[in-house]
Write an enzyme that holds these catalytic residues in place. Sequence first.
Site: not given
Length: 129
Positions: A78-79
């Site tokens: 997840c960025i």
Amino acid sequence: MNIQLNLYQAPWHHVSHRDALAYARASFARGDRIERVFFFMDAVYVGLITQSPASDEIDLRQAWLDFAAESGCELLLCIAASANRGLLNDTEAQRYQSSVSTVTEPFQLVGLGQWALGYGEADKVVSFR
């Protein structure tokens, strides 16, 4: 069967990574496809290149890399969770004006759209908390 795995706990904090790896290996061995593994919250630490586990501990980062090489699955971080924790690939390091990149391929920094995609594309989504 096409499967997406979701992990939420830090690799050193919980047995969920070992359980997820065992599940992924068993599923792959029986002919299922692990399409993607999505690491969210503290699970993103598995992509940190500067990890140095003790010699008597499982190197979970390397274990995921080995599984991805064998199975062809995507390893997605997840960025937002990654950036909040200092895990940056080259693109994000430039964006945040950091001289350090701490994530390399095959780990990819992606948005929650990739996480949600699994719920529409996968036959089964399995979460490890």
